[in-house]
Design a protein around this motif. Structure first.
Motif, PDB file in Angstrom:
ATOM      1  N   SER A   1      46.941 105.000  67.754  1.00  0.00           N
ATOM      2  CA  SER A   1      45.623 104.529  69.086  1.00  0.00           C
ATOM      3  C   SER A   1      46.455 102.988  69.530  1.00  0.00           C
ATOM      4  O   SER A   1      47.296 102.598  68.636  1.00  0.00           O
ATOM      5  CB  SER A   1      44.710 103.855  68.373  1.00  0.00           C
ATOM      6  N   LEU A   2      45.232 102.453  69.840  1.00  0.00           N
ATOM      7  CA  LEU A   2      45.319 101.001  70.311  1.00  0.00           C
ATOM      8  C   LEU A   2      45.236 100.104  69.057  1.00  0.00           C
ATOM      9  O   LEU A   2      45.806  98.847  69.143  1.00  0.00           O
ATOM     10  CB  LEU A   2      44.265 100.171  71.675  1.00  0.00           C
ATOM     11  N   GLU A   3      44.092 100.192  68.160  1.00  0.00           N
ATOM     12  CA  GLU A   3      44.817  99.479  66.889  1.00  0.00           C
ATOM     13  C   GLU A   3      46.036  99.636  66.321  1.00  0.00           C
ATOM     14  O   GLU A   3      46.544  98.863  65.838  1.00  0.00           O
ATOM     15  CB  GLU A   3      43.506 100.248  66.235  1.00  0.00           C
ATOM     16  N   ASP A   4      46.462 100.649  65.785  1.00  0.00           N
ATOM     17  CA  ASP A   4      47.963 101.350  65.836  1.00  0.00           C
ATOM     18  C   ASP A   4      49.094 100.099  66.301  1.00  0.00           C
ATOM     19  O   ASP A   4      49.301  99.661  65.805  1.00  0.00           O
ATOM     20  CB  ASP A   4      48.737 102.728  65.924  1.00  0.00           C
TER      21      ASP A   4
ATOM     22  N   GLN B   1      52.445  93.977  74.473  1.00  0.00           N
ATOM     23  CA  GLN B   1      50.945  93.407  74.111  1.00  0.00           C
ATOM     24  C   GLN B   1      49.916  92.901  75.683  1.00  0.00           C
ATOM     25  O   GLN B   1      48.462  93.051  75.505  1.00  0.00           O
ATOM     26  CB  GLN B   1      52.093  91.828  74.141  1.00  0.00           C
ATOM     27  N   ARG B   2      50.886  92.749  76.833  1.00  0.00           N
ATOM     28  CA  ARG B   2      49.520  92.747  78.172  1.00  0.00           C
ATOM     29  C   ARG B   2      49.114  93.973  78.640  1.00  0.00           C
ATOM     30  O   ARG B   2      47.805  93.951  78.349  1.00  0.00           O
ATOM     31  CB  ARG B   2      50.173  92.415  78.999  1.00  0.00           C
ATOM     32  N   ASP B   3      49.475  94.706  77.942  1.00  0.00           N
ATOM     33  CA  ASP B   3      48.594  96.289  77.827  1.00  0.00           C
ATOM     34  C   ASP B   3      47.333  96.090  77.090  1.00  0.00           C
ATOM     35  O   ASP B   3      46.337  96.501  77.089  1.00  0.00           O
ATOM     36  CB  ASP B   3      49.202  97.712  77.852  1.00  0.00           C
ATOM     37  N   LEU B   4      47.574  95.554  75.424  1.00  0.00           N
ATOM     38  CA  LEU B   4      46.396  95.974  74.859  1.00  0.00           C
ATOM     39  C   LEU B   4      45.626  94.517  75.052  1.00  0.00           C
ATOM     40  O   LEU B   4      44.400  94.842  75.194  1.00  0.00           O
ATOM     41  CB  LEU B   4      47.404  95.190  73.275  1.00  0.00           C
ATOM     42  N   LEU B   5      46.073  93.354  75.192  1.00  0.00           N
ATOM     43  CA  LEU B   5      45.345  92.286  75.574  1.00  0.00           C
ATOM     44  C   LEU B   5      44.598  92.407  77.242  1.00  0.00           C
ATOM     45  O   LEU B   5      42.891  92.605  76.750  1.00  0.00           O
ATOM     46  CB  LEU B   5      45.854  91.475  76.715  1.00  0.00           C
ATOM     47  N   SER B   6      44.810  93.685  77.725  1.00  0.00           N
ATOM     48  CA  SER B   6      43.609  93.960  78.914  1.00  0.00           C
ATOM     49  C   SER B   6      42.897  95.044  78.636  1.00  0.00           C
ATOM     50  O   SER B   6      41.739  95.210  79.581  1.00  0.00           O
ATOM     51  CB  SER B   6      44.924  95.080  80.422  1.00  0.00           C
TER      52      SER B   6
ATOM     53  N   ILE C   1      46.934 104.634  77.845  1.00  0.00           N
ATOM     54  CA  ILE C   1      47.173 103.344  78.649  1.00  0.00           C
ATOM     55  C   ILE C   1      48.990 103.141  78.607  1.00  0.00           C
ATOM     56  O   ILE C   1      49.323 102.490  79.474  1.00  0.00           O
ATOM     57  CB  ILE C   1      46.309 102.193  77.843  1.00  0.00           C
ATOM     58  N   MET C   2      49.588 104.111  78.134  1.00  0.00           N
ATOM     59  CA  MET C   2      50.884 103.442  78.529  1.00  0.00           C
ATOM     60  C   MET C   2      51.135 103.921  79.905  1.00  0.00           C
ATOM     61  O   MET C   2      50.807 104.287  80.535  1.00  0.00           O
ATOM     62  CB  MET C   2      51.695 104.342  77.251  1.00  0.00           C
TER      63      MET C   2
END
Length: 147
Positions: free
Chosen positions: A20-23, A51-56, A80-81
């Motif tokens: 997940s994104l959390e992971d 990191q930009r993907d996570l922030l988005s 999201i990858m």
């Protein structure tokens, strides 16, 4: 000629598309990294999360999150990858890799050999190279101080 193998980080931290994104956020925070290759169970590269993907994907801390936004961290990385990402061989030239990253404005290149992820080279690695070269230059030609 220097090759990617000379400077790449071997055994990079990876996740699976089912993580997940959390992971991904936890892994990035724990190791101070900004890029996570996504691999299959055989170790083949299938994508990349930055990191930009996570922030988005995350809700701004300035907004009051809704229930839908709170669950964003449970989104699987598969959703999201980045797929079809460029990679480089460990035997590729270091200068070619740097020029490619500069031209395409990418922060990393996964290193793949025989279909398996074997490393990663990042913009931070090239900054390290630049610092080392500058230090060597200073040893060869020290700057004279004005008195």
């Amino acid at each position: 000629m220097f090759t990617v193998n000379d400077m790449m980080t071997t055994h990079p931290h990876t996740l699976l598309r089912s993580n997940s994104l959390e992971d991904a956020k936890a892994l990035m925070d724990e190791h101070g990294i900004r890029h996570i290759p996504i691999v299959d169970t055989e170790g083949a590269l299938v994508g990349l999360v930055t990191q930009r993907d996570l922030l988005s994907a995350q809700t701004s801390c300035l907004e009051k999150p809704t229930l839908e936004e709170i669950s964003a961290l449970s989104i699987p990385l598969n959703d999201i990858m980045h797929e079809n990402i460029m990679s480089v061989s460990p035997h590729g030239g270091l200068k070619s890799a740097a020029l490619f990253m500069q031209k395409h404005k990418v922060g990393c290149l996964p290193v793949v050999d025989r279909g398996k992820l074997v490393g990663i080279i990042t913009d931070s690695d090239f900054v390290t190279i630049a610092i080392n070269l500058l230090e060597l230059q200073e040893e060869v030609d020290p700057m004279e101080l004005d008195e």
